[in-house]
Design an enzyme around this catalytic site. Structure first.
Site, PDB file in Angstrom:
ATOM      1  N   ASP A 268       0.854  -1.192   0.000  1.00 37.49           N
ATOM      2  CA  ASP A 268       0.000   0.000   0.000  1.00 37.49           C
ATOM      3  C   ASP A 268       0.884   1.234   0.000  1.00 37.49           C
ATOM      4  O   ASP A 268       1.987   1.227   0.569  1.00 37.49           O
ATOM      5  CB  ASP A 268      -0.909   0.035   1.225  1.00 37.49           C
ATOM      6  CG  ASP A 268      -2.116  -0.881   1.094  1.00 37.49           C
ATOM      7  OD1 ASP A 268      -2.200  -1.632   0.099  1.00 37.49           O
ATOM      8  OD2 ASP A 268      -2.967  -0.848   1.998  1.00 37.49           O
TER       9      ASP A 268
ATOM     10  N   ASP B  10      -7.028  -5.514   7.783  1.00 38.80           N
ATOM     11  CA  ASP B  10      -5.663  -5.390   7.286  1.00 38.80           C
ATOM     12  C   ASP B  10      -4.670  -5.602   8.419  1.00 38.80           C
ATOM     13  O   ASP B  10      -4.867  -5.096   9.537  1.00 38.80           O
ATOM     14  CB  ASP B  10      -5.419  -4.012   6.670  1.00 38.80           C
ATOM     15  CG  ASP B  10      -5.837  -3.915   5.213  1.00 38.80           C
ATOM     16  OD1 ASP B  10      -6.083  -4.965   4.590  1.00 38.80           O
ATOM     17  OD2 ASP B  10      -5.899  -2.785   4.695  1.00 38.80           O
TER      18      ASP B  10
END
Length: 146
Positions: free
Chosen positions: A84, A113
């Site tokens: 990310d 996550d």
């Protein structure tokens, strides 16, 4: 019901976030979604998730992007391994994330996550250095609408 697979729903969601298309992203979420960045407070509900990512989408100096490394599904559960990228101004922080998405009735009902704080700290230091020496940063590709 939808004809899209759980992996297609998950990647459509992440792609829309990366394009700052909050409406398209939220269309993939259940109204009662449970979103957890493990070790941070859990967020309940689509409106609260939209507020988090909508704030980034409306700020021209902030952004989200990702690169998928691996994705797999077992029925309605999708596991992702990603890099990310969160950017604010000239600082872009890229870090490893493992995500778990649960799909029901064509929408994401759970998003969890997992990440490592040490990896995030190294990424932040790298992002700060790259803000001063731009050639140190390799930005992720820009996502375009499918």
């Amino acid at each position: 019901m939808t004809s899209r697979t759980p992996i297609e729903i998950t990647t459509a969601y992440l792609d829309a976030l990366a394009r700052d298309d909050i409406d398209a992203a939220m269309a993939n979420l259940d109204d009662d979604i449970v979103y957890t960045n493990v070790s941070l407070p859990t967020v309940h509900g689509k409106r609260k998730v939209a507020k988090i990512f909508g704030g980034m989408a409306t700020n021209p100096r902030a952004g989200f992007n990702y690169r998928m490394i691996n994705v797999s599904a077992d029925g309605p559960v999708v596991l992702t391994e990603r890099v990310d990228e969160i950017s604010v101004g000239r600082v872009a922080v890229q870090f490893w994330v493992c995500g778990r998405f649960e799909i029901a009735d064509g929408r994401i009902v759970v998003w969890r996550d997992y990440f490592d704080y040490f990896d995030c700290t190294k990424a932040l230091l790298h992002g700060l250095a790259a803000a001063v020496v731009p050639r140190l940063q390799r930005p992720l590709p820009v996502r375009v609408a499918a």
